[in-house]
Write an enzyme that holds these catalytic residues in place. Structure first.
Site, PDB file in Angstrom:
ATOM      1  N   ASP A  14      -6.963  -2.281   3.675  1.00  0.00           N
ATOM      2  CA  ASP A  14      -6.104  -3.350   3.179  1.00  0.00           C
ATOM      3  C   ASP A  14      -6.450  -4.703   3.771  1.00  0.00           C
ATOM      4  O   ASP A  14      -5.784  -5.695   3.478  1.00  0.00           O
ATOM      5  CB  ASP A  14      -4.627  -3.041   3.489  1.00  0.00           C
ATOM      6  CG  ASP A  14      -4.148  -1.766   2.826  1.00  0.00           C
ATOM      7  OD1 ASP A  14      -4.523  -1.543   1.667  1.00  0.00           O
ATOM      8  OD2 ASP A  14      -3.433  -0.986   3.475  1.00  0.00           O
ATOM      9  N   ASP A  31      -1.103  -0.802   6.037  1.00  0.00           N
ATOM     10  CA  ASP A  31      -1.254  -0.243   7.382  1.00  0.00           C
ATOM     11  C   ASP A  31      -2.607  -0.560   7.980  1.00  0.00           C
ATOM     12  O   ASP A  31      -2.967  -0.039   9.031  1.00  0.00           O
ATOM     13  CB  ASP A  31      -1.030   1.272   7.359  1.00  0.00           C
ATOM     14  CG  ASP A  31      -2.058   1.990   6.486  1.00  0.00           C
ATOM     15  OD1 ASP A  31      -2.789   1.292   5.761  1.00  0.00           O
ATOM     16  OD2 ASP A  31      -2.111   3.232   6.530  1.00  0.00           O
ATOM     17  N   ASP A  75       0.865  -1.167   0.000  1.00  0.00           N
ATOM     18  CA  ASP A  75       0.000   0.000   0.000  1.00  0.00           C
ATOM     19  C   ASP A  75       0.914   1.232   0.000  1.00  0.00           C
ATOM     20  O   ASP A  75       2.077   1.146   0.378  1.00  0.00           O
ATOM     21  CB  ASP A  75      -0.892  -0.022   1.235  1.00  0.00           C
ATOM     22  CG  ASP A  75      -1.801   1.194   1.319  1.00  0.00           C
ATOM     23  OD1 ASP A  75      -2.329   1.607   0.275  1.00  0.00           O
ATOM     24  OD2 ASP A  75      -1.952   1.735   2.420  1.00  0.00           O
TER      25      ASP A  75
END
Length: 1267
Positions: free
Chosen positions: A895, A891, A476
């Site tokens: 996600d 994080d 990410d």
């Protein structure tokens, strides 16, 4: 989805959330039941045990297929090929919900429970309907909450307005159907866990082994194995129990809640909530116990427990603008309060409470889905585990040969029946080591402890070995590669003809709209008046809220608001109080500038940010205005979205040029616009969003800087040097993602990047969206020669208003209008490395319209931008399908799905959502990624080494026993004890102590246990050991002092001591030490042998002790071990020399032949041949595609995908992205062929694939023959 035939068929396919379930209907048969119990009794339970291990056999043996109407059991297979058998439960005269949520009576209710969800049989088929008339929704299994999936929004609004709630009879019926609102993790009985652990195949084999050993009077080692096995079972049960207790304590939560039932407010326990209840949200917050839809007011919640995002989110009430639509939790998520989220504050009507209607309870809630994903994780699909069982089967075959050999030899020698049985069974326990499971876990346990010391915590130890095979890492961007927060950089106000007079600024050409210069301050001192519309928009258009006097909200909003220096209050003041109360509006936020104490602006309405809409808006009222219906709408969002909503006359001509220029330098852009509204308070509170978010006036751009974390570049370069592919998967702008990718090393600044894009609405002759490949300008200032026929830079085109003033039209003053890129024209641009980048919308177009190209694009694309959370998950799964071993690092914000889908998910968030990822790093940057991979590689090499060591130990002992069986002899108990309990056990325990190597190697470790190299290593060492033992065995019999062994007669007490047995024992001691050293691999995946100090000390001590036993045996040693003294010192020294020669030959064979030749030269040769085959295979003509069969638009042949994946991996292994890798002559060839299929005329534009050739499925039988 149901197969044609519905209830009248035996099989059904069901889409349940993210899973595809295949259901089979079965019932018991009397004959099969009798046969089952008879075989179970006759085999003393062994038959039942085998069926327990193979559930498919159990189903086939005990049951017969039937229709779903007559089903007694449902056999379920999920998309990971994990199966379960669940009984069908029945109840007469029950009630079930309808599609709109109302309850109705049915003659019989049938359901089964699968992974905490109840699946109910829905049967609306009339008896006179034909099979062909059965639809997907007529007869199928649905979860209890999927049944009521079409509740109109007007029904919810009507329930809220009635303020009556459910009656007691309705509550009773719903509670009976839906059950209690509890997420309870049932603690399985300890006795059940113990039994389930004991009856696993390995422990059953251990029971068999110790039974044989006790009968053979080998009681000491048998007792040791029993103790170790019991300890291992107890530890496993303890860990399972601890995890269940921990999970239960984490998820179980009940508290008192306020509801409205039968028109009365009452307090009940949260476990009594049912769908349809009207729930009252307390003003000072609470922990949500169910999924519910907000019906009035606004609520500020913290959803970090589910999404990992710690920023408070504002939820708004369901409005009547959705009155005619069906409520959908995903589309209406901004109106939904999810179970497990923390309500921080409510903004309520004066004198009224905030209400919500319960939608889902218990395990059907979003929190329940997360808990179920933890309780039933995706099985780790790793070849090593499969190869492990195949290798054990190989050892079992060897033991079978030894079993036959033992029977034949002992019959020839005239041994008793009992001795023949015991010895033949004993050879099985020798060949397949019972201690193998415990030994295999040593490397994983040590790696887990080392990771814990580095503040990387693992909740799934079995995943560590998988990390050793990782060859692609998806990152990410925001919060992972870059800093979590954004820094304000500048603003670029737009000065248009419309607002020149307002701003009192004189432009040279009053009819032009253009950008002003960059401004670093949002104050009047920097040229912007304090009450300018851009400043007002920044100060008011946000979702900030004040909780206990402190501002909370999105960090970006907080930074911008603080930059203005304005203040915010929540409450009703001044002249608008009476008007607000009259129309029952939510209390507005009051925004005040510091430069003018008399000014204040009230935020009357807020349209929250939506990732699908890419914008948020607010309606603001200025009390100083003469008219109360003079309001202003301020909107901010992505530059592309705001541009599409703006009046073209208010947008500068160089808008796209400026946007691309900033984006290419890594800045994050936010466009701001406004629109005057002629609305009063009542209309403003009811107006639909689409009605006001149009015909906006562009105000300017906010430029934010997202800095790359200090460690990011070093880590990416480290992975690149290790030939591990790095991919960025972000929700940000494509050009911003490209810039950050260049800055952090995913894309090298000196390499060219190509953008795969589509033009919405531009179709080919078959009605499919056209795809273009364009070359991106480097983020550095290097100049790339523009070739209009080859590459079109995204920032080279400008927008110019048409002469008629009817809007924008794309024109280009520097290069030609974009044209498709052909392979021939791209040839001179391709060097030794290339990079592709694609955005989420384009990726979606390719997935739906060009499915045959998805695998190839996933193999070579390095940047995926504007990706939604479900697209991130889809990308990870797509990479897995083409044989990548994928790690995902994020994080935790948006996600979670990708983290769960990856082979190894690494979360940088300490939120509870991180429990969905196997790894959680307490250090919030990506330095943990190479650590996890290096430890995974070390653990994988350790697992390989210790398995081959245990296999080598078993085969060494097998060869020794085979020699001794020839003379009807066997090793003594003391000799067995010394080998098994001291040498093998100690080396196995210390084998995994070797740490991971300090840097990642350029090539990954072998991942196939059954590879040519691994099998050659084991078989080669077996041959060397066998030859050495035969030399010693034969040489002993040729000595003048040799005394042959005399086997016992009949039931005579057996004396196992013999000279040949002692000689073989002496040389085999050295062989066990040699195997431990040979298979204890060092660099490049593990540290050197001397880094494992305990094992070094053990090696020295064991070698000295063995030398003492062989050369200078004392009487105590001879008696304890059961050795026979070998009279000749020369012969004893000869045994030591033979052992030394064995060590040299074994080490040379492993190092020179296996490691250097097989793993080095031979593997490189095979890869080179495979790449040449791939280059010749990639099709470039349309006919190649048409010949390939497909199912529902997806190519059915995986051969090309796998080959392209291997090529993609090899390209990254051959050419390092740091610019230091060697030239790859195949890169250009593959890329040119791929480009010819993406944007080249030979494939898509002049001769595109007919859509019908991709969408017409073939019969399964035909497809199988095609394969």
């Amino acid at each position: 989805m149901v197969e044609a035939g519905g209830a009248r068929r035996h099989r059904m396919t069901l889409e349940s959330g993210d899973h595809t379930l295949t259901l089979f209907a079965y019932r018991t048969g009397p004959f099969r039941t009798i046969l089952f119990y008879a075989l179970t009794v006759l085999t003393l339970g062994i038959f039942r045990l085998i069926l327990h291990w193979k559930q498919k056999w159990d189903v086939k043996m005990r049951m017969v297929p039937c229709t779903f109407e007559a089903a007694e059991y449902i056999y379920i297979i999920d998309n990971h090929n994990v199966s379960e058998l669940q009984p069908v439960l029945r109840k007469s005269n029950a009630t079930i919900p309808t599609e709109n949520g109302e309850m109705r009576k049915v003659p019989e209710l049938r359901w089964f429970v699968y992974r905490k969800l109840e699946y109910v049989w829905i049967d609306d088929l009339n008896s006179d309907e034909s099979v062909d008339e059965i639809s997907d929704n007529d007869n199928c299994w649905k979860t209890s909450f999927e049944i009521a999936n079409r509740i109109p929004c007007r029904s919810l609004l009507a329930v809220s307005e009635s303020n009556f709630g459910l009656t007691l009879s309705e509550i009773s019926r719903r509670l009976e159907f839906y059950g209690r609102n509890e997420i309870v993790v049932q603690l399985r009985p300890i006795l059940y866990l113990l039994v389930m652990e004991v009856i696993t195949p390995f422990y059953v084999f251990q029971i068999f082994s110790v039974t044989v050993w006790y009968n053979d009077e080998y009681a000491y080692y048998a007792s040791l194995i029993v103790i170790l096995s019991l300890g291992s079972i107890v530890m496993d049960v303890y860990q399972i129990r601890t995890q269940e207790i921990r999970l239960r304590s984490m998820v179980h939560s009940t508290e008192s809640v306020e509801v409205i039932r039968e028109g009365t407010e009452m307090t009940i326990g949260s476990d009594q909530l049912v769908p349809g209840d009207i729930l009252l949200i307390p003003p000072h917050g609470c922990l949500m116990q169910c999924d519910s839809v907000l019906m009035n007011g606004t609520v500020i919640v913290n959803e970090s427990v589910l999404t990992g995002e710690s920023v408070p989110i504002t939820k708004v009430a369901l409005t009547d603008e959705t009155n005619d639509s069906v409520f959908n939790i995903e589309k209406n998520s901004k109106n939904v309060l999810f179970c497990g989220t923390q309500v921080l504050q409510t903004r309520f009507y004066r004198g009224k409470k905030v209400k919500a209607i319960v939608l889902r309870t218990a395990y059907s809630t979003l929190k329940g889905q997360l808990v179920r994903s933890i309780m039933y994780p995706k099985p780790v699909d790793f070849r090593f585990t499969k190869d492990l069982f195949k290798f054990i089967l190989f050892l079992a075959c060897i033991s079978g040969c030894g079993f036959i050999y033992t029977i034949i030899v002992m019959i020839m020698r005239g041994n008793t029946l009992r001795r023949i049985i015991v010895r033949s069974l004993d050879i099985i326990t020798i060949t397949v080591p019972p201690a193998l499971p415990a030994a295999m876990s040593v490397g994983i346990i040590n790696a887990q402890l080392r990771l814990k010391k580095k503040e990387i915590f693992c909740i799934s130890p079995s995943t560590i070995n998988t990390c050793g095979a990782i060859n692609v890492v998806c990152f990410d961007k925001t919060g992972t590669l870059t800093e979590d927060g954004l820094d304000f950089h500048v603003v670029r106000p737009v000065m248009s003809a419309v607002n020149q007079e307002i701003q009192k600024v004189k432009l040279e050409k009053s009819n032009r709209t253009e950008f002003m210069g960059e401004m670093t301050e949002l104050t009047s001192r920097n040229g912007l008046p304090f009450d300018g519309d851009l400043v007002k928009a920044i100060a008011t258009c946000h979702s900030l809220t004040r909780i206990n006097g402190v501002l909370h909200g999105d960090p970006l909003d907080l930074i911008l608001f603080q930059k203005t220096g304005w203040t915010m209050e929540e409450g009703i003041e001044g002249d608008i109080e009476e008007e607000t109360q009259r129309f029952d509006n939510v209390q507005p936020s009051i925004i005040k500038p510091t430069d003018d104490k008399s000014a204040e602006y009230s935020v009357i309405r807020q349209f929250t940010f939506s990732s699908s809409l890419q914008r948020m808006s607010v309606i603001v009222f200025d009390p100083r205005e003469d008219r109360p219906d003079n309001m202003m709408l301020y909107s901010k969002g992505s530059p592309e979205m705001i541009l599409s909503l703006c009046d073209p006359n208010t947008v500068p001509e160089d808008y796209l040029l400026q946007v691309n220029s900033y984006a290419q330098h890594g800045f994050r852009l936010i466009a701001v616009a406004r629109r005057p509204l002629d609305l009063n308070f009542n209309k403003a509170s009811k107006v639909k969003r689409d009605a006001v978010e149009c015909d906006l006036e562009m105000l300017g751009l906010i430029v934010m800087e997202n800095r790359v974390k200090p460690v990011t570049l070093g880590v990416i370069n480290q992975l690149n040097r290790a030939n591990i592919r790095t991919v960025m998967v972000t929700g940000d702008n494509l050009l911003t993602g490209l810039s950050v990718a260049r800055e952090c090393g995913i894309i090298r600044p000196s390499k060219r990047a190509f953008l795969v894009e589509h033009v919405p609405g531009e179709l080919d002759e078959y009605g499919r969206t056209k795809i273009f490949v364009k070359q991106s300008v480097s983020s550095s200032d290097e100049v790339i020669e523009d070739d209009a026929s080859v590459s079109i830079s995204m920032c080279s085109s400008t927008w110019k208003g048409s002469s008629e003033g009817d809007g924008f039209s794309p024109t280009n003053t520097e290069v030609e209008t974009p044209n498709p890129v052909t392979a021939d024209s791209l040839g001179h641009l391709i060097a030794s490395s290339y990079h592709l980048a694609i955005s989420g919308p384009t990726f979606a177009v390719i997935v739906h319209e060009y499915p045959e190209l998805v695998d190839q694009l996933c193999s070579v694309c390095d940047v995926f931008a504007r990706m939604a959370p479900d697209q991130k998950q889809s990308l990870v799964e797509q990479l897995q399908q083409i044989d990548y071993t994928v790690a995902m690092c994020g994080d935790g914000a948006n996600d979670c799905a990708a983290l769960k889908a990856a082979h190894a998910g690494i979360s940088l968030s300490d939120a509870e959502a991180s429990i969905a990822a196997p790894f959680t790093s307490k250090v919030p940057d990506i330095r943990c990624v190479p650590t996890v991979i290096s430890e995974g590689r070390a653990a994988l090499v350790t697992s390989f080494g210790i398995f081959k060591y245990m296999a080598g130990y078993s085969l060494t002992q097998f060869v020794t026993v085979m020699h001794l069986y020839w003379i009807s002899n066997i090793l003594t108990d003391g000799q067995f004890m010394y080998i098994d309990m001291f040498l093998i056990t100690m080396f196995a325990l210390l084998f995994g102590n070797t740490p991971a190597f300090y840097r990642l190697a350029h090539t990954p470790p072998p991942t196939r246990l059954l590879s040519i190299a691994s099998m050659t290593s084991v078989v080669g060492q077996l041959i060397i050991i066998g030859v050495v033992q035969f030399i010693v065995f034969f040489s002993t019999s040729q000595q003048p002092w040799f005394t042959p062994y005399q086997p016992p007669v009949d039931d005579e007490v057996e004396d196992k001591r013999s000279m040949q047995g002692t000689a073989l024992f002496c040389v085999s001691m050295f062989q066990y030490i040699i195997l431990a050293l040979v298979y204890s691999k060092g660099p490049p995946f593990r540290g050197n042998l001397w880094s494992n100090k305990p094992m070094c000390a053990l090696t020295i001590f064991a070698t000295l002790l063995c030398l003492f036993i062989v050369i200078w045996p004392t009487e105590l040693v001879l008696k304890t071990l059961g050795n026979v003294e070998l009279p000749s010192l020369t012969f004893r020294i000869f045994i030591v020399i033979v052992g030394a020669v064995n060590a040299a030959v074994s080490y040379g064979f492993e190092t020179l032949f296996v490691d250097f030749f097989l793993l080095g030269y031979w593997e490189r040769y095979k890869k080179k041949r495979s790449i040449e085959a791939i280059i010749d295979y990639v099709p470039t003509t349309n006919s190649d595609h048409i010949r390939r069969p497909s199912i529902n638009g997806v190519t059915s042949s995986r051969t090309e995908s796998t080959l392209l994946s291997a090529e993609g991996q090899q390209l990254h292994m051959t050419t390092s992205k740091n610019g230091k890798g060697g030239e790859n002559p195949h890169s250009s060839a593959l890329f040119e062929r791929l480009i010819s299929r993406i944007g080249g005329e030979p494939t898509w534009l002049t001769n595109p694939i007919p859509p019908h050739s991709l969408s017409e499925p073939e019969e399964p039988e035909k497809l199988e023959r095609t394969y």
